[in-house]
Design a protein around this motif. Structure first.
Motif, PDB file in Angstrom:
ATOM      1  N   VAL A 163     -62.691  57.647  29.376  1.00 17.53           N
ATOM      2  CA  VAL A 163     -62.293  58.815  28.575  1.00 17.53           C
ATOM      3  C   VAL A 163     -61.669  59.832  29.541  1.00 17.53           C
ATOM      4  O   VAL A 163     -62.021  59.842  30.720  1.00 17.53           O
ATOM      5  CB  VAL A 163     -63.500  59.493  27.860  1.00 17.53           C
ATOM      6  N   PRO A 164     -60.771  60.679  29.071  1.00 19.60           N
ATOM      7  CA  PRO A 164     -60.316  61.756  29.957  1.00 19.60           C
ATOM      8  C   PRO A 164     -61.528  62.615  30.346  1.00 19.60           C
ATOM      9  O   PRO A 164     -62.325  62.986  29.473  1.00 19.60           O
ATOM     10  CB  PRO A 164     -59.336  62.545  29.075  1.00 19.60           C
ATOM     11  N   SER A 165     -61.681  62.894  31.618  1.00 20.13           N
ATOM     12  CA  SER A 165     -62.880  63.615  32.075  1.00 20.13           C
ATOM     13  C   SER A 165     -62.935  64.998  31.442  1.00 20.13           C
ATOM     14  O   SER A 165     -61.991  65.777  31.561  1.00 20.13           O
ATOM     15  CB  SER A 165     -62.865  63.732  33.597  1.00 20.13           C
ATOM     16  N   GLY A 166     -64.050  65.267  30.764  1.00 23.39           N
ATOM     17  CA  GLY A 166     -64.220  66.538  30.060  1.00 23.39           C
ATOM     18  C   GLY A 166     -64.233  66.362  28.550  1.00 23.39           C
ATOM     19  O   GLY A 166     -64.632  67.253  27.819  1.00 23.39           O
ATOM     20  N   ILE A 167     -63.804  65.178  28.096  1.00 21.78           N
ATOM     21  CA  ILE A 167     -63.843  64.906  26.654  1.00 21.78           C
ATOM     22  C   ILE A 167     -65.205  64.308  26.310  1.00 21.78           C
ATOM     23  O   ILE A 167     -65.679  63.383  26.975  1.00 21.78           O
ATOM     24  CB  ILE A 167     -62.727  63.901  26.254  1.00 21.78           C
ATOM     25  N   ASN A 168     -65.798  64.849  25.250  1.00 18.83           N
ATOM     26  CA  ASN A 168     -67.046  64.283  24.751  1.00 18.83           C
ATOM     27  C   ASN A 168     -66.714  62.993  24.002  1.00 18.83           C
ATOM     28  O   ASN A 168     -66.017  63.025  22.981  1.00 18.83           O
ATOM     29  CB  ASN A 168     -67.713  65.307  23.823  1.00 18.83           C
ATOM     30  N   GLY A 172     -65.312  64.014  20.501  1.00 17.75           N
ATOM     31  CA  GLY A 172     -63.905  64.320  20.745  1.00 17.75           C
ATOM     32  C   GLY A 172     -63.677  65.756  21.189  1.00 17.75           C
ATOM     33  O   GLY A 172     -62.532  66.179  21.363  1.00 17.75           O
ATOM     34  N   ALA A 173     -64.756  66.510  21.385  1.00 19.30           N
ATOM     35  CA  ALA A 173     -64.616  67.911  21.804  1.00 19.30           C
ATOM     36  C   ALA A 173     -64.255  67.987  23.290  1.00 19.30           C
ATOM     37  O   ALA A 173     -64.587  67.089  24.066  1.00 19.30           O
ATOM     38  CB  ALA A 173     -65.916  68.659  21.554  1.00 19.30           C
ATOM     39  N   GLY A 176     -65.456  72.409  27.829  1.00 19.03           N
ATOM     40  CA  GLY A 176     -65.040  73.412  28.831  1.00 19.03           C
ATOM     41  C   GLY A 176     -63.625  73.191  29.305  1.00 19.03           C
ATOM     42  O   GLY A 176     -62.780  74.060  29.199  1.00 19.03           O
ATOM     43  N   SER A 177     -63.354  72.014  29.826  1.00 13.72           N
ATOM     44  CA  SER A 177     -62.028  71.712  30.355  1.00 13.72           C
ATOM     45  C   SER A 177     -61.897  70.190  30.409  1.00 13.72           C
ATOM     46  O   SER A 177     -62.907  69.496  30.594  1.00 13.72           O
ATOM     47  CB  SER A 177     -61.929  72.307  31.763  1.00 13.72           C
ATOM     48  N   SER A 178     -60.685  69.678  30.233  1.00 10.56           N
ATOM     49  CA  SER A 178     -60.542  68.216  30.283  1.00 10.56           C
ATOM     50  C   SER A 178     -59.226  67.809  30.928  1.00 10.56           C
ATOM     51  O   SER A 178     -58.211  68.493  30.779  1.00 10.56           O
ATOM     52  CB  SER A 178     -60.588  67.626  28.874  1.00 10.56           C
ATOM     53  N   PRO A 198     -59.967  67.605  19.223  1.00 12.17           N
ATOM     54  CA  PRO A 198     -58.780  67.740  20.079  1.00 12.17           C
ATOM     55  C   PRO A 198     -58.541  66.580  21.042  1.00 12.17           C
ATOM     56  O   PRO A 198     -57.493  66.537  21.687  1.00 12.17           O
ATOM     57  CB  PRO A 198     -59.066  69.028  20.870  1.00 12.17           C
ATOM     58  N   ALA A 199     -59.489  65.629  21.141  1.00  8.17           N
ATOM     59  CA  ALA A 199     -59.344  64.587  22.178  1.00  8.17           C
ATOM     60  C   ALA A 199     -57.992  63.888  22.128  1.00  8.17           C
ATOM     61  O   ALA A 199     -57.426  63.559  23.174  1.00  8.17           O
ATOM     62  CB  ALA A 199     -60.466  63.557  22.030  1.00  8.17           C
ATOM     63  N   ARG A 200     -57.470  63.691  20.913  1.00  8.73           N
ATOM     64  CA  ARG A 200     -56.226  62.919  20.818  1.00  8.73           C
ATOM     65  C   ARG A 200     -55.070  63.572  21.547  1.00  8.73           C
ATOM     66  O   ARG A 200     -54.101  62.916  21.899  1.00  8.73           O
ATOM     67  CB  ARG A 200     -55.888  62.646  19.354  1.00  8.73           C
ATOM     68  N   GLU A 201     -55.187  64.852  21.794  1.00  7.79           N
ATOM     69  CA  GLU A 201     -54.129  65.512  22.565  1.00  7.79           C
ATOM     70  C   GLU A 201     -54.307  65.307  24.069  1.00  7.79           C
ATOM     71  O   GLU A 201     -53.482  65.749  24.855  1.00  7.79           O
ATOM     72  CB  GLU A 201     -54.124  67.004  22.252  1.00  7.79           C
TER      73      GLU A 201
END
Ligand SMILES: NC(=O)C1=CN([C@@H]2O[C@H](COP(=O)(O)OP(=O)(O)OC[C@H]3O[C@@H](n4cnc5c(N)ncnc54)[C@H](OP(=O)(O)O)[C@@H]3O)[C@@H](O)[C@H]2O)[C@@H](O)CC1
Ligand SMILES: Nc1ncnc2c1ncn2[C@@H]1O[C@H](COP(=O)(O)OP(=O)(O)O)[C@@H](O)[C@H]1O
Ligand SMILES: [K+]
Length: 527
Positions: A163-168, A172-173, A176-178, A198-201
């Motif tokens: 997962v992109p680091s910072g994404i739950n 998908g939240a 703090g920062s991702s 927002p994860a899809r972005e």
């Protein structure tokens, strides 16, 4: 395609180790090798010069360490620099093992004490192995600074591990920062959070990597979250038999509109026709029927009497309408668009839903607001119905706030389906559909172009139109949401400003794209 939460992934991993005796090191090796393979393809395709791998102190970082070794073992063309954000002495188990092995290779390993230690050159492939499913708190301090450094780097390609680091990974939240990735290799099974906003972005294209989790094990765990794929939709598309006539093709009944919102019913009726219904029956007072005929002469408009200037339907006509819909062989209904809200309308909605519960269908818009006003009364009483709230309506139905719904969309849609014992469609970016057994379907189609007045009315019509043809509630909701979104996506290729009517008229073309096997989920790599 099944989607997993972080918890489910951990359980599957534990089970795999206990039941099959497979060591987690093997999974990490498979994970790292997959990442290295993807990295090599990207390096060649994008003509990049070097690899920078940022590793955290957990297993996600461990995957990054394996990827570094695997990359060096298959190619010497690309220098590999590993930045380790953890103290090596504090590494445990698999990451520690892989750190020790990596020390014996030509990889440059730099322990990061300050973000200034990290150098990201242009034309680099940046592999983000900072944080994965173990993310347990908001990203702060050195991790946050590193994330920001990656995001501000120019002329680089960012590949995130799992997962992109910072994404739950579950919700998908952004915690703090991702990291904002160009590509995400998600390991074993796709993580649920990646497919919603927002994860899809933040994910870029998503690839699911096989790390050796046996299919049988995936099936042993009751996974309840499912990504809607074209394979699924092809099965749900209604087909017409050659000997069909307009009644057997599926009749949709409509209860919609008020003097100030007649258009909502027109759009819902249009949606139903464009989804393939054979006939739409919309009882209206004479004056309203005359207006509807101008815009949509295809609608059959039996007359109802209304003595009220503000609304078309009085509670006293509900029983008659319920019977009339049955006599006209309606196989689904749309109740709500543009009805308005008043105590009398609430009473009417209660009566019409009861009087036509043997038919069922879609309850939308103002009818949902009427129901929300007396939510306890409706608990467990909407079986046979599909509700289609946006966040505001969902909040009213649940007695919570739109913010709470937006932040907990999976829970909200599940609660709606459970509380009312119906199919719940929670609209918005990545619309979710839930059934009362707790299954949740995530829709990949549709974008901001759909945010146009009347788009939801068309959706309720499309779903009811499909339901009239198939009689299958969950499948109709899934299929309707998918096609409505795809219609928007297709229109958006030529222009971003679309109208609700255009969405309806595009539905047949969207169906054809799916039926012809031409649709691929744009943000997925591979099927
Ligand atoms: N499941 C599987 O089958 C497989 C899983 N695999 C891989 O494992 C990954 C999951 O690994 P994981 O559980 O070790 O967690 P991970 O994401 O590395 O992070 C934990 C570390 O980060 C820390 N930390 C947490 N939040 C933080 C924050 N905000 N800011 C800073 N630090 C924070 C946390 O510290 P703690 O909070 O516990 O003190 C801990 O040290 C998964 O995504 C996949 O890549 C594969 O190897 C193959 C098979
Ligand atoms: N940003 C977005 N991305 C994807 N879909 C969206 C977005 N905004 C709105 N939609 C979709 O557009 C439709 C809007 O429905 P609704 O809010 O009921 O509008 P209206 O009441 O004007 O008809 C829903 O299907 C929703 O999922
Ligand atoms: K990551």
């Amino acid at each position: 395609m099944h989607l997993v939460t972080s918890d489910a992934m951990q359980k599957i991993e534990q089970h795999l180790c206990q039941q099959y005796g497979i060591d987690t090191l093997l999974l990490m090796e498979n994970a790292g090798k997959n990442v290295a393979n993807e990295a090599l393809s990207i390096l060649k395709e994008k003509n990049l010069k070097q690899v920078i791998i940022l590793c955290g102190g957990g297993n996600n970082g461990g995957d990054g360490l394996v990827a570094a070794r695997q990359l060096l073992s298959v190619s010497s063309a690309y220098p590999v620099t590993v930045y380790l954000l953890a103290n090596p002495e504090k590494l445990k188990k698999d990451p520690l093992y892989n750190y020790r092995v990596l020390k014996n290779t030509s990889a440059r390993i730099i322990e990061v004490a300050s973000v200034k230690d990290i150098e990201i050159y242009p034309q680099s492939l940046v592999i983000d192995a900072l944080l994965g499913t173990g993310l347990s708190k908001p990203v702060t301090g050195l991790y946050r600074e590193t994330v920001e450094k990656i995001n501000s780097a120019r002329d680089v390609f960012v590949l995130s591990v799992d997962v992109p680091s910072g994404i739950n990974a579950t919700s998908g939240a952004v915690m703090g920062s991702s990291v904002k990735a160009d590509y995400t290799v998600t390991l074993g099974l796709p993580k649920r959070g990646l497919f919603v906003f927002p994860a899809r972005e933040y994910t870029g294209k998503i690839k699911v990597a096989d790390i050796g989790i046996p299919i049988i094990l995936q099936e042993a765990f009751p996974i309840k979250d499912i990504l809607i794929t074209p394979h699924l939709i092809i099965e749900y598309l209604p087909e017409r038999n050659p000997d069909v006539h307009k009644i057997s093709a599926g009749v949709v009944g409509v209860i919609a509109g008020s003097p100030s919102m007649l258009g909502a019913g027109i759009l819902a009726s249009l949606g139903a026709y464009c989804a393939g219904a054979g006939m739409v029956v919309w009882p209206l007072p004479f004056s309203a029927a005359s207006l509807v005929k101008i815009h949509l002469p295809e609608v059959v408009t039996p007359l109802v009497e209304s003595t009220q200037a503000q609304r078309y339907y009085m509670p006293s006509v509900a029983e008659f309408l319920g019977k009339n819909f049955a006599e006209r062989k309606c196989r689904s209904l749309i109740i709500g668009p543009g009805l308005g809200v008043s105590p009398a309308t609430s009473f009417f909605v209660e009566k019409i839903v009861q009087a036509s519960s043997h038919i069922g269908g879609v309850i939308d818009a103002d009818a949902l607001n009427c129901i929300a006003g007396e939510r306890q009364l409706w608990k467990g009483r909407l079986s046979g119905w599909i509700i289609t709230p946006h966040h505001g309506e969902a909040a009213r139905l649940l007695g919570s706030s739109p913010k709470e719904v937006a932040e907990n969309r999976f829970e909200a849609v599940k609660q709606l389906a459970d509380y009312f014992q119906c199919i719940a469609v929670l609209k918005g970016p990545a619309t979710l559909i839930a059934d009362p057994s707790g299954n949740i379907f995530v829709n990949p189609t549709g974008g901001p172009e759909l945010a146009t007045a009347g788009s939801g009315d068309v959706l309720s019509g499309v779903i009811a139109g499909i339901l009239a043809q198939t009689g299958k509630h969950l499948e109709s909701a899934i299929c309707g949401v998918f096609l409505h979104g795809l219609a928007g996506d297709m229109l958006a290729r030529n222009k971003k400003e679309i109208t609700a009517k255009e969405i309806a008229y595009q539905i047949p073309a969207a169906k054809k794209v799916v039926r012809d096997g031409q649709y691929r989920i744009p943000f997925m790599d591979g099927d």
